[in-house]
Write a protein that holds these residues in place. Structure first.
Motif, PDB file in Angstrom:
ATOM      1  N   GLN A   1     -39.802  -4.568   0.985  1.00 26.80           N
ATOM      2  CA  GLN A   1     -39.217  -5.761   1.604  1.00 26.80           C
ATOM      3  C   GLN A   1     -40.131  -6.272   2.700  1.00 26.80           C
ATOM      4  O   GLN A   1     -40.661  -5.510   3.512  1.00 26.80           O
ATOM      5  N   ASP A   2     -40.320  -7.593   2.694  1.00 33.39           N
ATOM      6  CA  ASP A   2     -41.100  -8.260   3.743  1.00 33.39           C
ATOM      7  C   ASP A   2     -40.404  -9.573   4.038  1.00 33.39           C
ATOM      8  O   ASP A   2     -40.500 -10.522   3.257  1.00 33.39           O
ATOM      9  N   GLY A   3     -39.669  -9.630   5.139  1.00 31.62           N
ATOM     10  CA  GLY A   3     -38.872 -10.809   5.433  1.00 31.62           C
ATOM     11  C   GLY A   3     -37.780 -10.976   4.387  1.00 31.62           C
ATOM     12  O   GLY A   3     -37.017 -10.052   4.115  1.00 31.62           O
ATOM     13  N   ASP A   4     -37.736 -12.146   3.780  1.00 24.62           N
ATOM     14  CA  ASP A   4     -36.722 -12.416   2.762  1.00 24.62           C
ATOM     15  C   ASP A   4     -37.154 -11.978   1.371  1.00 24.62           C
ATOM     16  O   ASP A   4     -36.370 -12.051   0.416  1.00 24.62           O
ATOM     17  N   SER A   5     -38.390 -11.551   1.250  1.00 21.58           N
ATOM     18  CA  SER A   5     -38.898 -11.135  -0.066  1.00 21.58           C
ATOM     19  C   SER A   5     -38.612  -9.659  -0.303  1.00 21.58           C
ATOM     20  O   SER A   5     -38.959  -8.810   0.522  1.00 21.58           O
ATOM     21  N   MET A   6     -37.983  -9.370  -1.420  1.00 17.04           N
ATOM     22  CA  MET A   6     -37.663  -7.991  -1.789  1.00 17.04           C
ATOM     23  C   MET A   6     -38.044  -7.771  -3.245  1.00 17.04           C
ATOM     24  O   MET A   6     -37.718  -8.580  -4.105  1.00 17.04           O
ATOM     25  N   GLN A   7     -38.765  -6.693  -3.505  1.00 17.84           N
ATOM     26  CA  GLN A   7     -39.248  -6.417  -4.858  1.00 17.84           C
ATOM     27  C   GLN A   7     -39.132  -4.937  -5.193  1.00 17.84           C
ATOM     28  O   GLN A   7     -39.305  -4.075  -4.327  1.00 17.84           O
TER      29      GLN A   7
ATOM     30  N   ASN B   1     -43.655 -11.563  -1.782  1.00 19.86           N
ATOM     31  CA  ASN B   1     -44.035 -12.944  -1.455  1.00 19.86           C
ATOM     32  C   ASN B   1     -44.717 -13.641  -2.629  1.00 19.86           C
ATOM     33  O   ASN B   1     -45.738 -14.322  -2.470  1.00 19.86           O
TER      34      ASN B   1
ATOM     35  N   ARG C   1     -43.130  -1.187   4.787  1.00 19.28           N
ATOM     36  CA  ARG C   1     -42.397  -2.213   4.037  1.00 19.28           C
ATOM     37  C   ARG C   1     -41.607  -1.627   2.867  1.00 19.28           C
ATOM     38  O   ARG C   1     -40.840  -2.334   2.221  1.00 19.28           O
TER      39      ARG C   1
ATOM     40  N   LYS D   1     -38.638  -0.167   2.123  1.00 18.02           N
ATOM     41  CA  LYS D   1     -37.413  -0.057   2.916  1.00 18.02           C
ATOM     42  C   LYS D   1     -36.307   0.725   2.220  1.00 18.02           C
ATOM     43  O   LYS D   1     -35.375   1.198   2.878  1.00 18.02           O
TER      44      LYS D   1
END
Length: 450
Positions: free
Chosen positions: A187-193, A226, A145, A147
């Motif tokens: 990044q996990d789906g639409d969540s990015m941190q 998330n 994750r 990315k």
């Protein structure tokens, strides 16, 4: 690195200032060299090397003064520079609190504090890039994750400081610094941190290894994925060490001379009064061997010390330079700091909250429902009133366990209540900057959400 400014030149500058009408003067010389190497996704993004030498002069004409700096260190150029500064001093407004410290306050001996790494010096560019790459690579490979990356940067520096004044004091010391920061993106789906981690030391061999820094940075990015919002509530807040260090800085700011003599601090007139829980001792110690904030004398040539700002909950000391001490009719605490070409002001050295006996895990486990604070946004601290309100994020605690990440919240309180409400102090004090703190738990704060 050989010094480009010697004591003979500094003393000559002081003599010329006197010849041009100065009643007192001081010279600060700094010679610095550094390299910064940054990479992003393995490619070189930054490679910067710099060398600098500057001479700063503060000249007094009675109670008037002027401060200036130059990189031209040939005597012909300096002669004109010194005369110009002396002329400026005569044109400045008089201030009865201005002036050099009393000559009898200067130290007779300068302590050796192990501020320079004798083995490493400036790290070569290829080695600096190698370290930055290793940190970023460790982050990128730690989890699928992770990315992307905002990069990794390694820096090293060496500086020499020489200070002399017309009181007859002179002193010199050198120091090194090293640091690595890694900033991966999860990044996990639409969540990015974005996450980050860093290590810093005056000694190259004491840095945390690059792979460990990268792996920790990745974990910190992943745990933010998330994130949820929460409803506004009042609950305990556990400050992680970096966030707790930020809180400690607020007390130091309120205890600093300029805030006090301007009447812009909630600590005015509170020396000797209880301002925190009995478990709270906050120390400023300039004499820690190898400390990132250590120095053998302050920006006015006065001895530096170890002092408790808060001792077992009681406000024990302010932080003062000569000017603010005179304004407050107190004595300097050796906390003058300055850059070349600027007048002294007040600063901390190695500032820390003394550790307690609880592990971070024990502190989190003590919370039924509350916030583990890992980030704050903006500066929402009013030192006049102590009111505290900052954007925040972290992990929500349920039944003593970190349950899920939370974002888009605000924590609010008053510094007086917050420090009085410190219930637990961790045993996890680690130095990565000149201000450090263990984990702390505050009994209750307002946490504003949806």
């Amino acid at each position: 690195m050989a010094s480009s400014v010697n004591l003979e030149l500094a003393e000559w500058a002081l003599e010329r200032a006197k010849a041009h009408g100065a009643t007192a003067a001081e010279v600060l010389c700094v010679v610095a060299e550094s390299i910064a190497a940054g990479v992003r996704l393995g490619e070189v993004e930054k490679l910067k090397s710099s060398r600098d030498r500057r001479l700063g002069l503060r000249v007094f004409s009675g109670a008037s003064s002027a401060t200036s700096s130059t990189a031209e260190l040939e005597r012909d150029s300096l002669e004109t520079f010194i005369k110009h500064t002396a002329d400026l001093a005569r044109l400045s407004a008089a201030d009865p609190s201005a002036g050099l410290p009393d000559a009898g306050l200067h130290p007779r001996a300068i302590p050796e504090l192990s501020l320079a790494d004798p083995e490493s010096g400036i790290i070569r560019a290829d080695r600096a890039l190698e370290i930055a790459r290793a940190g970023e690579k460790a982050a990128l490979k730690s989890d699928s994750r992770i990315k992307n990356s905002e990069g990794a940067e390694f820096h090293s520096g060496h500086h020499q400081v020489l200070f002399a004044n017309s009181n007859g004091f002179s002193g010199e010391y050198s120091g090194t610094s090293y640091g690595l920061t890694v900033v991966p993106i999860a990044q996990d789906g639409d969540s990015m941190q974005v996450g980050y981690w860093y290590t810093a030391s005056r000694h190259f061999g004491k840095l945390e290894d690059a792979e460990s820094v990268g792996a920790t940075a990745a974990k910190r990015a992943l745990r933010r994925l998330n994130a949820r919002k929460i409803a506004t509530t009042r609950a305990p807040v556990v400050f992680d060490p970096d966030m707790a260090a930020s809180l400690i800085r607020s007390i130091a700011g309120a205890a600093s001379g300029p805030s006090l003599y301007k009447g812009a601090s909630f600590l005015v007139g509170l020396l000797g009064n209880k301002i925190a829980a009995p478990s709270v001792t906050i120390v400023d110690d300039a004499l820690i061997a190898g400390g990132l904030g250590s120095k053998p004398f302050d920006g006015e040539g006065l001895p530096t010390t170890r002092k408790s700002i808060v001792e077992k909950g009681t406000l024990a000391s302010y932080l003062l330079d000569t000017y603010s001490a005179r304004k407050l009719k107190l004595k300097s605490t050796g906390n003058a700091a300055r850059s070349v070409g600027e007048a002294p002001t007040v600063s901390t050295t190695n500032l820390y909250l003394e550790p307690g006996t609880h592990s971070p895990q024990q502190i989190i486990k003590s919370v039924k429902r509350g916030l583990y604070l890992t980030e704050m946004i903006g500066y929402g601290v009013n030192l006049v009133t102590g009111d505290y309100s900052r954007g925040a994020g972290g992990m929500w605690i349920e039944d003593g366990e970190l349950a899920y990440p939370v974002q888009e919240i605000t924590i609010a309180g008053n510094l007086k209540d917050m420090f009085a409400g410190i219930e637990m102090i961790g045993n996890d004090l680690v130095w990565r900057s000149s201000t450090a703190s263990p984990t702390i738990k505050i009994a209750e704060m307002t946490i504003a959400g949806e």
